[in-house]
Each structure stands twice: as structure tokens, then as C-alpha cells.
Design a protein around this motif. Sequence first.
Motif, PDB file in Angstrom:
ATOM      1  N   THR A 180       0.829  -1.225   0.000  1.00  0.00           N
ATOM      2  CA  THR A 180       0.000   0.000   0.000  1.00  0.00           C
ATOM      3  C   THR A 180       0.854   1.262   0.000  1.00  0.00           C
ATOM      4  O   THR A 180       0.735   2.095  -0.906  1.00  0.00           O
ATOM      5  CB  THR A 180      -0.974  -0.018   1.192  1.00  0.00           C
ATOM      6  N   PRO A 181       1.765   1.438   0.984  1.00  0.00           N
ATOM      7  CA  PRO A 181       2.626   2.637   0.916  1.00  0.00           C
ATOM      8  C   PRO A 181       3.610   2.581  -0.251  1.00  0.00           C
ATOM      9  O   PRO A 181       3.952   3.614  -0.828  1.00  0.00           O
ATOM     10  CB  PRO A 181       3.370   2.630   2.257  1.00  0.00           C
ATOM     11  N   LEU A 182       4.042   1.379  -0.610  1.00  0.00           N
ATOM     12  CA  LEU A 182       4.986   1.259  -1.715  1.00  0.00           C
ATOM     13  C   LEU A 182       4.353   1.735  -3.017  1.00  0.00           C
ATOM     14  O   LEU A 182       5.018   2.349  -3.864  1.00  0.00           O
ATOM     15  CB  LEU A 182       5.443  -0.197  -1.849  1.00  0.00           C
ATOM     16  N   GLY A 183       3.048   1.478  -3.155  1.00  0.00           N
ATOM     17  CA  GLY A 183       2.347   1.890  -4.371  1.00  0.00           C
ATOM     18  C   GLY A 183       2.359   3.390  -4.556  1.00  0.00           C
ATOM     19  O   GLY A 183       2.681   3.883  -5.645  1.00  0.00           O
ATOM     20  N   ASN A 187       4.269   5.832  -7.258  1.00  0.00           N
ATOM     21  CA  ASN A 187       3.492   6.793  -8.045  1.00  0.00           C
ATOM     22  C   ASN A 187       4.046   8.203  -7.884  1.00  0.00           C
ATOM     23  O   ASN A 187       4.193   8.957  -8.856  1.00  0.00           O
ATOM     24  CB  ASN A 187       2.027   6.733  -7.615  1.00  0.00           C
ATOM     25  N   ASN A 188       4.384   8.545  -6.617  1.00  0.00           N
ATOM     26  CA  ASN A 188       4.919   9.884  -6.361  1.00  0.00           C
ATOM     27  C   ASN A 188       6.271  10.085  -7.028  1.00  0.00           C
ATOM     28  O   ASN A 188       6.580  11.163  -7.541  1.00  0.00           O
ATOM     29  CB  ASN A 188       5.050  10.117  -4.855  1.00  0.00           C
ATOM     30  N   VAL A 189       7.101   9.042  -7.015  1.00  0.00           N
ATOM     31  CA  VAL A 189       8.411   9.138  -7.654  1.00  0.00           C
ATOM     32  C   VAL A 189       8.252   9.344  -9.164  1.00  0.00           C
ATOM     33  O   VAL A 189       8.975  10.142  -9.781  1.00  0.00           O
ATOM     34  CB  VAL A 189       9.249   7.880  -7.358  1.00  0.00           C
ATOM     35  N   GLU A 190       7.291   8.623  -9.768  1.00  0.00           N
ATOM     36  CA  GLU A 190       7.053   8.793 -11.206  1.00  0.00           C
ATOM     37  C   GLU A 190       6.590  10.216 -11.514  1.00  0.00           C
ATOM     38  O   GLU A 190       7.027  10.827 -12.502  1.00  0.00           O
ATOM     39  CB  GLU A 190       6.021   7.775 -11.668  1.00  0.00           C
ATOM     40  N   ASP A 248       6.908  14.910   0.617  1.00  0.00           N
ATOM     41  CA  ASP A 248       6.397  14.626   1.966  1.00  0.00           C
ATOM     42  C   ASP A 248       5.634  13.310   1.991  1.00  0.00           C
ATOM     43  O   ASP A 248       5.802  12.485   2.900  1.00  0.00           O
ATOM     44  CB  ASP A 248       5.499  15.763   2.452  1.00  0.00           C
ATOM     45  N   ASP A 249       4.762  13.106   0.975  1.00  0.00           N
ATOM     46  CA  ASP A 249       4.012  11.847   0.898  1.00  0.00           C
ATOM     47  C   ASP A 249       4.938  10.651   0.714  1.00  0.00           C
ATOM     48  O   ASP A 249       4.721   9.575   1.281  1.00  0.00           O
ATOM     49  CB  ASP A 249       3.017  11.897  -0.267  1.00  0.00           C
ATOM     50  N   THR A 250       5.967  10.852  -0.092  1.00  0.00           N
ATOM     51  CA  THR A 250       6.916   9.767  -0.331  1.00  0.00           C
ATOM     52  C   THR A 250       7.660   9.400   0.946  1.00  0.00           C
ATOM     53  O   THR A 250       7.813   8.219   1.275  1.00  0.00           O
ATOM     54  CB  THR A 250       7.931  10.178  -1.411  1.00  0.00           C
ATOM     55  N   LEU A 251       8.114  10.398   1.686  1.00  0.00           N
ATOM     56  CA  LEU A 251       8.803  10.137   2.953  1.00  0.00           C
ATOM     57  C   LEU A 251       7.878   9.447   3.952  1.00  0.00           C
ATOM     58  O   LEU A 251       8.314   8.560   4.704  1.00  0.00           O
ATOM     59  CB  LEU A 251       9.330  11.453   3.539  1.00  0.00           C
ATOM     60  N   TYR A 252       6.602   9.833   3.951  1.00  0.00           N
ATOM     61  CA  TYR A 252       5.642   9.186   4.851  1.00  0.00           C
ATOM     62  C   TYR A 252       5.491   7.704   4.500  1.00  0.00           C
ATOM     63  O   TYR A 252       5.476   6.832   5.378  1.00  0.00           O
ATOM     64  CB  TYR A 252       4.293   9.897   4.763  1.00  0.00           C
ATOM     65  N   ILE A 254       7.665   5.800   2.890  1.00  0.00           N
ATOM     66  CA  ILE A 254       8.901   5.103   3.223  1.00  0.00           C
ATOM     67  C   ILE A 254       8.973   4.849   4.727  1.00  0.00           C
ATOM     68  O   ILE A 254       9.434   3.795   5.184  1.00  0.00           O
ATOM     69  CB  ILE A 254      10.120   5.915   2.747  1.00  0.00           C
ATOM     70  N   GLY A 255       8.479   5.809   5.506  1.00  0.00           N
ATOM     71  CA  GLY A 255       8.451   5.627   6.961  1.00  0.00           C
ATOM     72  C   GLY A 255       7.572   4.455   7.369  1.00  0.00           C
ATOM     73  O   GLY A 255       7.917   3.688   8.276  1.00  0.00           O
ATOM     74  N   GLN A 256       6.422   4.308   6.691  1.00  0.00           N
ATOM     75  CA  GLN A 256       5.550   3.177   6.996  1.00  0.00           C
ATOM     76  C   GLN A 256       6.226   1.848   6.662  1.00  0.00           C
ATOM     77  O   GLN A 256       6.124   0.881   7.424  1.00  0.00           O
ATOM     78  CB  GLN A 256       4.246   3.301   6.201  1.00  0.00           C
ATOM     79  N   ILE A 257       6.897   1.808   5.511  1.00  0.00           N
ATOM     80  CA  ILE A 257       7.607   0.585   5.117  1.00  0.00           C
ATOM     81  C   ILE A 257       8.712   0.281   6.116  1.00  0.00           C
ATOM     82  O   ILE A 257       8.886  -0.863   6.540  1.00  0.00           O
ATOM     83  CB  ILE A 257       8.186   0.741   3.697  1.00  0.00           C
ATOM     84  N   ALA A 258       9.457   1.307   6.520  1.00  0.00           N
ATOM     85  CA  ALA A 258      10.541   1.109   7.490  1.00  0.00           C
ATOM     86  C   ALA A 258       9.995   0.582   8.808  1.00  0.00           C
ATOM     87  O   ALA A 258      10.617  -0.272   9.462  1.00  0.00           O
ATOM     88  CB  ALA A 258      11.295   2.423   7.705  1.00  0.00           C
ATOM     89  N   ASP A 259       8.822   1.069   9.208  1.00  0.00           N
ATOM     90  CA  ASP A 259       8.206   0.614  10.454  1.00  0.00           C
ATOM     91  C   ASP A 259       7.843  -0.862  10.378  1.00  0.00           C
ATOM     92  O   ASP A 259       8.044  -1.622  11.324  1.00  0.00           O
ATOM     93  CB  ASP A 259       6.963   1.458  10.745  1.00  0.00           C
ATOM     94  N   LEU A 260       7.317  -1.278   9.223  1.00  0.00           N
ATOM     95  CA  LEU A 260       6.963  -2.691   9.045  1.00  0.00           C
ATOM     96  C   LEU A 260       8.208  -3.572   9.048  1.00  0.00           C
ATOM     97  O   LEU A 260       8.231  -4.648   9.660  1.00  0.00           O
ATOM     98  CB  LEU A 260       6.186  -2.878   7.740  1.00  0.00           C
ATOM     99  N   VAL A 261       9.247  -3.120   8.349  1.00  0.00           N
ATOM    100  CA  VAL A 261      10.490  -3.889   8.313  1.00  0.00           C
ATOM    101  C   VAL A 261      11.096  -3.982   9.713  1.00  0.00           C
ATOM    102  O   VAL A 261      11.590  -5.040  10.127  1.00  0.00           O
ATOM    103  CB  VAL A 261      11.500  -3.253   7.336  1.00  0.00           C
TER     104      VAL A 261
END
Length: 431
Positions: A180-183, A187-190, A248-252, A254-261
Motif C-alpha cells: 500500500t505505501p509502496l504503491g 506513483n509519487n516518484v514517477e 512529503d508523501d513519499t517520505l511518509y 517510506i516511513g511506513q515501510i521502514a516501520d513494518l520492516v
Amino acid sequence: MSVAVTIASLTIPVSPISPHALVEDVGEYFLAPENEQLLSLPVVDDGRPVGVISRYQMMNVFLKRYGRELHGRKEIATLMNRNPVLIPVDQSMEDASRYVTGNMRFPITEDFVIVRDGRYAGVGVVMDLLKAMEQQLSSRSQQLARAYRELKSSQSHLVQSEKMASLGQMVAGVAHEINTPLGYVRNNVELFLERQRLQAATLDGYTLLLHMMESADSSEAGIALQLDEVRQLHADLGGGDETESLLDDTLYGIGQIADLVSSLKDFSRVDQAMSDDIDINDCLETTLKIAHNTLKHRVQVVKKYGVLPALRCMPSKLNQVFLNLITNAAQAIEQQGTILLRTYVENARAHIVVEDNGKGMPPEVMAKVFDPFFTTKPVGQGTGLGLAIAYQIIQEHGGDIRVASRVGQGTRFVVRLPLPGASDDALAVAS
């Protein structure tokens, strides 16, 4: 995979010398680079070994006063050892080693001769044979030790199998939580890359406009046309707020992914010692994050954590116990329900309660829940090892698990672990 060492693999194709060769010539053979590692040279007549001449024997000749003059023109047969150690090329390493050590003179001054059907095949170095045997014995020793460890750790393999089975059920859920956050990160990076390309085009437009304004050859119409194009590019680009929002959305995300990892790492504790001082409440929180996809939308988790001292435990194993209990509790709730997680200290023990209001168990099922391979789940959905292994893990920690259940009302599991420094008498009274 290591290649088996044989006598054939130890064979060095050394050019033999004739028994009629002169002593002084043989001395030159020993100085050849290809013979530097050899202690002796084979003496062969008509394809069959008749002796060996050692470097040690040659040194004795040449170091003696007038040794070269007295013996240099003699045939090597006058000095050679006529009873060399002969080893068939197809002989086993064990038999060859026994024969060499039983027949070789010490200190070792000669190599052994390798033959095929009685004819010369090459030379073998004694130290190479002994090293190969040492490696073979070491390998066999390791194989025996490995076999012993595998037998001794068969239960440990079952523990790991059950852990992988439990984790496997949650891989899809964790993958969904990460996707979900990766998606939207992707998208934001594109979108950001598209804005980068637009910014580059706008900058190129401004650069060209500046060049045209400075050039005497540019027409007013051309400058006006370029100015309109730059204005359009600038309008398409918009303000900087959109770029900042994307980042900002991208960092958020990535933060969610980091939290899961981080939760996955905390669950397995791969970077911590097998035994560590841990907070049981933290273990429960980590396990809840791993089990989130199993619980969300239908199970409410009520937490009543007490203040617990740090316990000396194996974190990954306790996490496996908690994951099993929480997953079982969630599976016992058929639609909507509640899981209570409660921790407290009583009678020199830390108590961890996992209680659900699911379908419950009849007495005949409850009596078997800790039996290996017992399961009430459909074929393919349960190994029947989860609670048996959980029981074993808690016993390894000096604790116990108790269960109470009523059909239609729910089930309560209570894990009890001894507090640091608790005496055997205090634990006996608590039991």
C-alpha cells in the motif's frame, strides 16, 4: 561440494631417471624447478621402478670432501634405495596411508612411487597423503558431528517449521501492508520524475530565450514566440508546493515501510543474542504488528499491560509463542470479536494472558491442545505443532502454559514465566 581425494589425484607426473644416469647429472635434475618440491626422484628401468634416490643422499655425497670427484661419474644405481615404497594407483587412501606410514623410514627423506599394474605411473608426496587423510578424517568427524547435531536438534527443526508455517500465513498480509505505501511511493516518484523533466525543459526554454535576447540576429517575433512557449512551460510546471507535497508523501510512505520492516526484524530478533533481557509488553506489540492483517477489520484487541521487569529470554522464540496464541485466538473468532492481552506480576511470575470470545473448545479437545500433531483445522491449514512447540518453548524458559475454555464463550491461555532472581521455593509456592 568437495572432490574426493584419491591416489590418482595425488600423482605427480615426474620424469623418472635411469639407473645408469650419472650421479652428477642427477644432482642437476634435483635443481630443476619442476622437482623443487620433491624429496626424491624415481629410478625406473624398462618402465618398472627399481629404486629411488633422495635429495638427502645426494647432499651427503656432495657435502663430503671430494664427494663429487669420487662419486660424480658413478651410476645412480650405486647410491639409490633399492626398496622404494610402491603404492598402486587404485589403492584406497586408507590402505595407502597405513602402508606408507608402516614402511617409510623416519625422518622422512623420500617420496613414494605410484604404480599402475606394476609399471611406473608417477610420484606421491608423503605430506600430501597425510594432509589428504587428515582432511578426510576431519570431514568424517564433521559428518558424524553434523549427524549428531541433526538428530539432537530434530525438535528444533520442528520449531522452525512451525514458525515458518505461521509466518507463511502472514506473508500475504505483510506484503499487502507494504504494498500500500509502496504503491503511492512509486506513483509519487514517477510524478516527481515527470516534474523533473518539465523543469529541465523549462530551464532549457529560459536559456534559449536569454540567448535570443542577447543575440542581434534574433527577431522580435521569434523572441515573442519563445517567450510564449516559456510561459506555457512555466504554467504547466506550477508552483513548488506540489513538489514538496510529493516528497512529503513519499517520505511518509517510506516511513511506513521502514516501520513494518523494523517490526519484522524485532519479531525475529536476527541481530540480537539468543538470550537477552527483554520487555514482554514490547514483544506483544511487535507480534501484533506482524499479525495485523489477520486481525484488522474484524478483531478488536484490548490491551491491559502491567509493569513487568525485564526477563532473560530468547526473544524470537517467545515471539513465536505469542504469534501462535494470537493467531489461534483470531481464527477462533468466526466473525467479529475481541482479543484481550493482559500482563501482570503475581507470585514471583510474569503472567501473559491471551483471551478471546470466540467459539471455544469442548473438554475433549482442550485436553489435547498441547499434543504434537493434534489439530482441529482442515487438512492443509494446520500442522498440529503450534501449541506443542509453544508449550516446549515456555518450558525451556522455566515457565508453563495453562488453558481454560468454554464452548460458545471463548478461550483463555495464560503463560507464566519466572521473574529474575525468583527462588525455587517461591516458584513452588506459586505453582
